[in-house]
Design a protein around this motif. Structure first.
Motif, PDB file in Angstrom:
ATOM      1  N   SER A 169       0.816  -1.215   0.000  1.00  0.00           N
ATOM      2  CA  SER A 169       0.000   0.000   0.000  1.00  0.00           C
ATOM      3  C   SER A 169       0.853   1.269   0.000  1.00  0.00           C
ATOM      4  N   PRO A 170       1.442   1.609  -1.148  1.00  0.00           N
ATOM      5  CA  PRO A 170       2.331   2.771  -1.186  1.00  0.00           C
ATOM      6  C   PRO A 170       1.669   4.074  -0.740  1.00  0.00           C
ATOM      7  N   THR A 171       0.402   4.304  -1.107  1.00  0.00           N
ATOM      8  CA  THR A 171      -0.224   5.574  -0.695  1.00  0.00           C
ATOM      9  C   THR A 171      -1.298   5.346   0.385  1.00  0.00           C
ATOM     10  N   THR A 190      -4.079   3.783   0.991  1.00  0.00           N
ATOM     11  CA  THR A 190      -5.543   3.617   0.956  1.00  0.00           C
ATOM     12  C   THR A 190      -5.916   2.151   1.215  1.00  0.00           C
ATOM     13  N   THR A 191      -5.118   1.234   0.688  1.00  0.00           N
ATOM     14  CA  THR A 191      -5.387  -0.195   0.910  1.00  0.00           C
ATOM     15  C   THR A 191      -5.281  -0.505   2.406  1.00  0.00           C
ATOM     16  N   VAL A 217      -4.878  -1.719  -7.390  1.00  0.00           N
ATOM     17  CA  VAL A 217      -4.986  -2.153  -8.793  1.00  0.00           C
ATOM     18  C   VAL A 217      -4.021  -1.306  -9.620  1.00  0.00           C
ATOM     19  N   SER A 234      -3.132  -0.891 -13.479  1.00  0.00           N
ATOM     20  CA  SER A 234      -3.508  -1.235 -14.861  1.00  0.00           C
ATOM     21  C   SER A 234      -4.348  -2.510 -14.923  1.00  0.00           C
ATOM     22  N   GLY A 235      -5.322  -2.578 -14.064  1.00  0.00           N
ATOM     23  CA  GLY A 235      -6.264  -3.698 -14.083  1.00  0.00           C
ATOM     24  C   GLY A 235      -5.735  -4.995 -13.519  1.00  0.00           C
ATOM     25  N   GLY A 295      -8.515   3.322  -8.254  1.00  0.00           N
ATOM     26  CA  GLY A 295      -8.646   4.773  -8.273  1.00  0.00           C
ATOM     27  C   GLY A 295      -9.825   5.285  -9.062  1.00  0.00           C
ATOM     28  N   ARG A 334     -11.322   4.209 -11.657  1.00  0.00           N
ATOM     29  CA  ARG A 334     -11.456   3.878 -13.079  1.00  0.00           C
ATOM     30  C   ARG A 334     -12.088   2.490 -13.152  1.00  0.00           C
ATOM     31  N   ALA A 335     -11.288   1.427 -12.915  1.00  0.00           N
ATOM     32  CA  ALA A 335     -11.808   0.058 -12.987  1.00  0.00           C
ATOM     33  C   ALA A 335     -10.819  -0.879 -12.322  1.00  0.00           C
ATOM     34  N   GLU A 368      -8.216   7.300  -3.386  1.00  0.00           N
ATOM     35  CA  GLU A 368      -7.755   8.413  -4.234  1.00  0.00           C
ATOM     36  C   GLU A 368      -6.666   7.892  -5.164  1.00  0.00           C
ATOM     37  N   HIS A 369      -6.777   8.238  -6.436  1.00  0.00           N
ATOM     38  CA  HIS A 369      -5.841   7.685  -7.423  1.00  0.00           C
ATOM     39  C   HIS A 369      -4.419   8.150  -7.124  1.00  0.00           C
ATOM     40  N   SER A 370      -3.481   7.227  -7.298  1.00  0.00           N
ATOM     41  CA  SER A 370      -2.066   7.536  -7.069  1.00  0.00           C
ATOM     42  C   SER A 370      -1.636   8.763  -7.886  1.00  0.00           C
ATOM     43  N   TYR A 427       5.920   4.144 -10.349  1.00  0.00           N
ATOM     44  CA  TYR A 427       4.907   5.199 -10.604  1.00  0.00           C
ATOM     45  C   TYR A 427       3.860   5.311  -9.509  1.00  0.00           C
TER      46      TYR A 427
HETATM   47  C1  LIG Z   1       0.898   2.317 -11.971  1.00  0.00           C
HETATM   48  C2  LIG Z   1      -0.516   2.498 -11.476  1.00  0.00           C
HETATM   49  C3  LIG Z   1      -1.578   1.956 -12.194  1.00  0.00           C
HETATM   50  C4  LIG Z   1      -2.902   2.128 -11.734  1.00  0.00           C
HETATM   51  N1  LIG Z   1      -3.924   1.534 -12.437  1.00  0.00           N
HETATM   52  C5  LIG Z   1      -5.197   1.707 -12.023  1.00  0.00           C
HETATM   53  C6  LIG Z   1      -6.275   1.086 -12.731  1.00  0.00           C
HETATM   54  O1  LIG Z   1      -6.088   0.309 -13.667  1.00  0.00           O
HETATM   55  N2  LIG Z   1      -7.537   1.381 -12.351  1.00  0.00           N
HETATM   56  C7  LIG Z   1      -7.815   2.249 -11.318  1.00  0.00           C
HETATM   57  O2  LIG Z   1      -8.985   2.536 -11.070  1.00  0.00           O
HETATM   58  N3  LIG Z   1      -6.805   2.766 -10.555  1.00  0.00           N
HETATM   59  C8  LIG Z   1      -5.507   2.511 -10.889  1.00  0.00           C
HETATM   60  N4  LIG Z   1      -4.478   3.031 -10.141  1.00  0.00           N
HETATM   61  C9  LIG Z   1      -4.789   3.760  -8.881  1.00  0.00           C
HETATM   62  C10 LIG Z   1      -4.622   2.902  -7.615  1.00  0.00           C
HETATM   63  O3  LIG Z   1      -5.181   1.623  -7.799  1.00  0.00           O
HETATM   64  C11 LIG Z   1      -5.330   3.582  -6.429  1.00  0.00           C
HETATM   65  O4  LIG Z   1      -4.881   4.894  -6.290  1.00  0.00           O
HETATM   66  C12 LIG Z   1      -5.143   2.847  -5.108  1.00  0.00           C
HETATM   67  O5  LIG Z   1      -6.040   3.431  -4.172  1.00  0.00           O
HETATM   68  C13 LIG Z   1      -3.731   2.942  -4.575  1.00  0.00           C
HETATM   69  O6  LIG Z   1      -3.592   2.107  -3.434  1.00  0.00           O
HETATM   70  P1  LIG Z   1      -2.563   2.450  -2.212  1.00  0.00           P
HETATM   71  O7  LIG Z   1      -3.045   3.778  -1.640  1.00  0.00           O
HETATM   72  O8  LIG Z   1      -2.782   1.355  -1.248  1.00  0.00           O
HETATM   73  O9  LIG Z   1      -1.216   2.551  -2.777  1.00  0.00           O
HETATM   74  C14 LIG Z   1      -3.156   2.872 -10.553  1.00  0.00           C
HETATM   75  C15 LIG Z   1      -2.073   3.415  -9.838  1.00  0.00           C
HETATM   76  C16 LIG Z   1      -0.774   3.228 -10.294  1.00  0.00           C
HETATM   77  C17 LIG Z   1       0.368   3.797  -9.494  1.00  0.00           C
END
Ligand SMILES: Cc1cc2nc3c(=O)[nH]c(=O)nc-3n(C[C@H](O)[C@H](O)[C@H](O)COP(=O)(O)O)c2cc1C
Length: 268
Positions: free
Chosen positions: A12-14, A16-17, A62, A64-65, A92, A94-95, A123-125, A225
């Motif tokens: 869980s780098p950011t 949320t997980t 997730v 890239s899916g 984040g 998307r899907a 929240e998306h990374s 990333y």
């Molecule tokens: C390289 C990369 C690819 C990602 N691909 C997706 C994706 O396919 N779909 C999506 O909805 N979010 C995507 N995300 C967003 C992360 O899944 C989302 O921000 C998640 O909450 C991060 O979890 P963390 O806070 O535990 O690190 C992506 C993030 C990164 C860094």
């Protein structure tokens, strides 16, 4: 069914997980869980534990899916002898495509029986001040749903005697999974003059990609990333440069602004 321990294992780098897994554990009513945070490479390089009469919440974002490759490798090396798993992914807005199925299948290949599973939103990374994607998720509503999910898992545990009583768990996703996205090294982080050299970014990086000797520059060939360093910087001195990744952030903020809701699944 009485379980001996509740374990949380997450990448869980950011964070949320991590936040969602902790809330599910609270909902389960467990005072103390054992936590293995595999975000840092030194933890991922240790021998994964063997689980017996336990319940393990497995969590990953997730990417890239799919599952992040380092997390997927660690999860695939777990051993379960009669243990139960609850696979959870964070995405984040998307899907989540094949990521939840991948986590469930990985857990079952290690010997876990999957009791339930969930896909939550974080929240998306790539979300930042220029392009905001799923801001402040998980929010109060998400956390309430995670807590309720935990309560339901606790109720399910009471209704079964052994892992043999658990039916199949179906989650969305396709096998064979979508092809993993191969990204070449991308130099997308700029360190501004606001950097005061505090070094908070160093341990925040799950890929040892930050070069301390070079004014906290990022080594693109190691970077995954995840943007954990950008979000961790107390000075806001690490920012996303104009370029392809910022273009993706813009597209995501425009195309995926409609709120998605958590989904939970239970074994039949
Ligand atoms: C390289 C990369 C690819 C990602 N691909 C997706 C994706 O396919 N779909 C999506 O909805 N979010 C995507 N995300 C967003 C992360 O899944 C989302 O921000 C998640 O909450 C991060 O979890 P963390 O806070 O535990 O690190 C992506 C993030 C990164 C860094």
């Amino acid at each position: 069914m009485n379980i001996q321990h509740l374990h949380l294992i997450y990448f869980s780098p950011t964070r949320t997980t991590r936040h969602i897994l902790e809330e599910i554990a609270k909902g389960m009513g467990w005072e103390a869980a054992t936590v293995t945070d595999i975000t840092q490479p030194e933890i991922r390089s240790q021998k994964p534990p063997v689980f017996g009469n336990d319940l393990v919440l497995l969590g990953a974002p997730v990417y890239s899916g799919r599952l992040p490759k380092d997390a997927a490798r660690y999860f695939s090396e777990l051993t379960a002898r009669g243990a139960l798993a609850v696979p959870v992914v964070l995405y984040g807005n998307r899907a989540y495509e094949d990521a939840l199925l991948e986590l469930k299948n990985t857990a079952e290949a290690c010997g876990f029986a999957s009791l339930a599973a969930g896909a939550f939103i974080g929240e998306h990374s790539f979300s930042g001040k220029d392009y905001i994607i799923a801001p402040n998720r998980p929010d109060k509503e998400d956390l309430a749903k995670a807590f309720a999910f935990g309560q339901k898992i606790a109720g399910l545990l009471e209704s079964i005697q052994s892992p043999m009583d658990i039916g199949p768990l179906t989650v969305p996703g396709q096998f064979p999974y979508k092809e993993a996205v191969a990204r070449g090294p991308m130099d997308f982080i700029q360190v501004t003059e606001d950097c005061d050299g505090c070094g908070v970014c160093l341990p925040a990086c799950p890929a040892t990609a930050i070069d301390e000797a070079n004014r906290y520059a990022t080594r693109p060939e190691r970077c995954m990333y995840c943007c954990a360093c950008i979000k961790a910087c107390p000075q806001g001195a690490r920012i996303m440069k104009e370029g392809p990744l910022k273009g993706i952030a813009k597209m995501l903020s425009e195309s995926f602004s409609a709120r998605k809701e958590p989904e939970t699944f239970f074994a039949g």
